[in-house]
Every structure is written in C-alpha cells, then in structure tokens.
Enzyme design. Structure first.
Site, short mmCIF file in Angstrom:
data_model
loop_
_atom_site.label_atom_id
_atom_site.label_comp_id
_atom_site.label_asym_id
_atom_site.label_seq_id
_atom_site.Cartn_x
_atom_site.Cartn_y
_atom_site.Cartn_z
N HIS A 136 56.88 -64.96 41.46
CA HIS A 136 57.07 -64.56 42.85
C HIS A 136 57.07 -63.04 43.03
O HIS A 136 56.90 -62.54 44.14
CB HIS A 136 58.36 -65.17 43.43
CG HIS A 136 59.63 -64.54 42.95
ND1 HIS A 136 60.41 -65.08 41.96
CD2 HIS A 136 60.27 -63.43 43.35
CE1 HIS A 136 61.47 -64.32 41.76
NE2 HIS A 136 61.42 -63.31 42.59
N ASP A 166 58.00 -70.40 37.68
CA ASP A 166 58.09 -69.08 38.28
C ASP A 166 57.95 -67.97 37.24
O ASP A 166 58.67 -66.99 37.27
CB ASP A 166 59.41 -68.93 39.05
CG ASP A 166 59.40 -67.69 39.96
OD1 ASP A 166 58.30 -67.22 40.29
OD2 ASP A 166 60.49 -67.20 40.31
N SER A 240 64.60 -59.37 39.57
CA SER A 240 63.72 -60.48 39.22
C SER A 240 62.68 -60.06 38.20
O SER A 240 62.01 -59.03 38.36
CB SER A 240 63.00 -61.01 40.46
OG SER A 240 63.83 -61.88 41.18
#
Length: 406
Positions: A136, A166, A240
């Site tokens: 993402h 992901d 992230s």
C-alpha cells in the site's frame, strides 16, 4: 577583673601558637596526615560523579538498545512514492476574484494536475539492492524514490507485489548498501522486547521500543492472509514498510498497520512476520509473482451457533458455503455443507487456517482432505490448483489511505 581575663587569654593564645610552631618544626607529618584525611572524605564523591553519566544510558548500559538500533537503522530506508492526480473541484472557482488571482483552468479546459505523494519506509534485505516494503506504500505510484540513512537517494524499480499479504519488493542499484539480518520466528516469544524503525509523519528516521503483545493475530480484516505480530512499540503513519527488530538488531517483521481512532499510535501495532516476508520475497525474486494453492470453495467458520442450528457434532472447522463449478474442489467431489476438518493431516480450525494451509501447497500436487458430511467422516483427494490473483480494487482518491494507519 577584666584585665586578668585578657591576660589569661593572651597567654593561652601564645602557648597554642608556640605549640603549633614546635609541632610544625619537629613533627610536620602530623599536620599532613590531617590534610590527607580531609581529602579522603571528598574523593568518593568525585568518583561517583564520574560514574553517574554511565548509569542513565551510557554506551555499555545493560538496559540500552543502542547497539541493536545502530545495527539495523542503516538498512531501513525512507520510501517516497508519487503519482499524478487531478485536484477536486474547488468551490471558490465560482468567485471571479479568486479566479483572477489563482487562475481558472488550463488551456485544455481540465483541472490543474497535482502529484499525490505517499510516504513510508522499507528495509534493504540484500547487498544487491532488494527492498521489502508494504504494497500500500507504493500502490499506483508512477515514481518511487528511496532515501538512505547516509543521505544518498535513488529511484527504485518495482519487482513484484503481493496484495494478499500487503508486501512489495523493490530494487535499487547502488554500491555499498547496508543490509539487515533476518531473524527467526521460532525463537520469538510474547514478551520479547522489540524496536520499530521507520519514518513516522516524515520527521526522519525514528526508533521506538516496546514488547511483542501477541503472535499469530488474524481475523483483523487487514489482509487476505494474516499472521501478524502484535506489538505495543509506538507505530505511526510513515512507519509502514519499516523494520520490527529484536534486541540484537535482527529483522522480525515488516510494520504494516495500527489500531487507532485518531491516526496516532494507541499501543496496538501489527507487523508481517519475517517468515512470511521471506517466502514472498523469494517467490517474487524467482518468478515475479507469488504462487499459492487453491481449491475453489467459499468457506465459512463453524461457530457453536451454526453447529447447534444444523445439529452438527463438530464445533470447529470450515463449512463449505459454496463450490466453484469446475474448480479443484468440485472435481474432487466436495459439496456445499461439507465441513473441512484437516488437509494433509493439518487440523482446520477456521477459514483463516484453511486458506493458509491450502496456500502453502504447491499447485499441481494432490492433497488429502478429511471432511465431515452429514455427521459421517470422509476422505477425498484434491488436485490443488493455482490461486487466481485478487480482483483489482478501485483506486482511492488522492490523499486517502496514504499509510493504512501504520
């Protein structure tokens, strides 16, 4: 009377001065001994002041994680991705004064274009420049820039992505790249101290500390395949794709998401374990994609309520709600209403377990499925197929979902 007192005082002072003169002349070491005693009282205080700085976080303090951080930090990079996007209509465009100062539309009659930026982190896992990050973070990007901790920057190429975990693999071409050492999940326990390294809110590389709160977290609705490490190490937007490392600086996971109602860390963060990341990395580097097993069923958890409603003796497992016509399960004879109990001897407790077990089986091989049908046990051989890619999700509008909360 007063005269006698002063005479006595003067005589006493004269005697004391004479005594001091005699001692200093004949026995000077007596006076030196007294001076040494005074210095000995002061020396321990000076020694404590010299040691004290090391107690509260000195280089060799036992409660410091500086060595682990310094080992891992050079391999953690900042990831900047961007893509072209249209600005949404501005209601102020109806104001003539606003249009006069700030312009109206371009010559083609379209809204002005503005690139949408995304910020995250990544981890260099090999000397030849492979980087692990979250899918993402780079989703839909036209350009990806990597910034190393030593100040160098370069563009990155996407080698492959795996939306169902992901994860994404990037590649850069630079000399003398720092790398991180991959840890082992079989030695990881709840309560272990971990460090989260990344670039939260774009402030620069940051290290936070916490413990592992739980292992094997699933049913969170974040990814298709979930086996998260849960930690209370503060993780914020921008973290992230960054590293979750142990006290030796070894990679344990890729920070992915947080549970938050405000956008900031509430002490519940999730990381993809290094075992999953390694498997995805190797598959993408080798084949450019991730290949997983698939049988073509729509499973549903067997809950106590469902078991009671249908009079099932089995209180756990995965009940087949639907079977894809012509799929591997259909060809093997699996039918709606069957309860899948085990695959190749591995117990199936719920749908998540079923997906994970099937996904690990190489397509084109047979798997023995043990199931229950109308309260009777049955064994079937299923030829495992290749899991189709997930349907592409519609692109989010600019500025939304920049970091998946983590």
């Amino acid at each position: 009377m007063l005269r006698r007192f002063w005479l006595f005082f003067a005589q006493a002072v004269t005697v004391l001065l004479a005594l001091m003169f005699i001692i200093s002349t004949l026995k000077p070491q007596w006076l030196q001994h007294q001076g040494q005693f005074g210095r000995q009282l002061a020396e321990p205080i000076v020694a404590l002041r010299e040691v004290a700085p090391g107690i509260g976080g000195g280089h060799h303090a036992e409660d410091s994680y500086a060595d682990a951080a310094q080992k891992a930090m050079p391999a953690v990079v900042n990831v900047f991705s961007s893509k072209d996007g249209s600005l949404p209509p501005d209601p102020r465009q109806n104001d003539p004064l606003f249009r006069y100062f700030f312009g109206d539309r371009n010559k083609n009659g379209k809204q002005h274009q503005q690139p949408a930026a995304n910020l995250g982190s990544g981890v260099i896992v090999s000397p030849d420049g492979y980087i692990l990050t979250n899918q993402h973070v780079i989703d839909g990007a036209d350009q990806i820039e990597i910034a190393l901790s030593d100040g160098r920057t370069t563009n990155a190429k996407v080698i492959g992505v795996d939306p169902e975990t992901d994860l994404a693999v990037l590649k850069i071409n630079m000399p003398n790249l720092p790398t991180i050492t991959l840890g082992r999940m079989d030695q990881t326990r709840v309560g272990d101290v971990v460090l989260a390294i990344g670039n939260p809110f774009g402030v620069g590389q940051t290290v936070t500390m916490g413990i592992i709160s739980a292992l094997g977290r699933n049913h969170l609705g974040i990814n298709t395949f979930e086996n998260f490490i849960q930690t209370d190490a503060p993780i914020n937007p921008g973290n992230s794709g960054g590293a979750l490392v142990d006290v030796n600086g070894n990679l344990l996971g890729i920070n992915t998401a947080i549970y938050s109602r405000s956008g900031g860390s509430l002490g519940i963060g999730f990381a993809i374990p290094v075992s999953t990341a390694r498997s995805v990395l190797e598959s993408i580097i080798t084949t450019g994609t991730v290949t997983r097993g698939w049988i073509g069923v729509e499973p549903q958890d067997v809950t106590p309520e469902i078991a009671d409603s249908f009079g099932l003796k089995q209180k756990s497992g995965a009940i087949v709600a639907g079977v894809l016509q012509g799929g591997p399960a259909d060809k093997a004879g699996i039918k709606p209403g069957d309860i899948l109990l085990s695959v190749n001897g591995e117990e199936i407790t719920d749908t998540t377990r079923l997906l994970n077990v099937i996904a690990q089986i190489r397509p084109g091989t047979d798997a023995k499925v043990h199931l229950e049908r109308k309260n009777k046990d049955l064994d079937l051989d299923v030829l495992i197929g290749k899991r189709p890619p997930p349907p592409k999700q519609p692109e989010q509008e600019d500025g939304e979902g920049d970091d998946n909360g983590g």
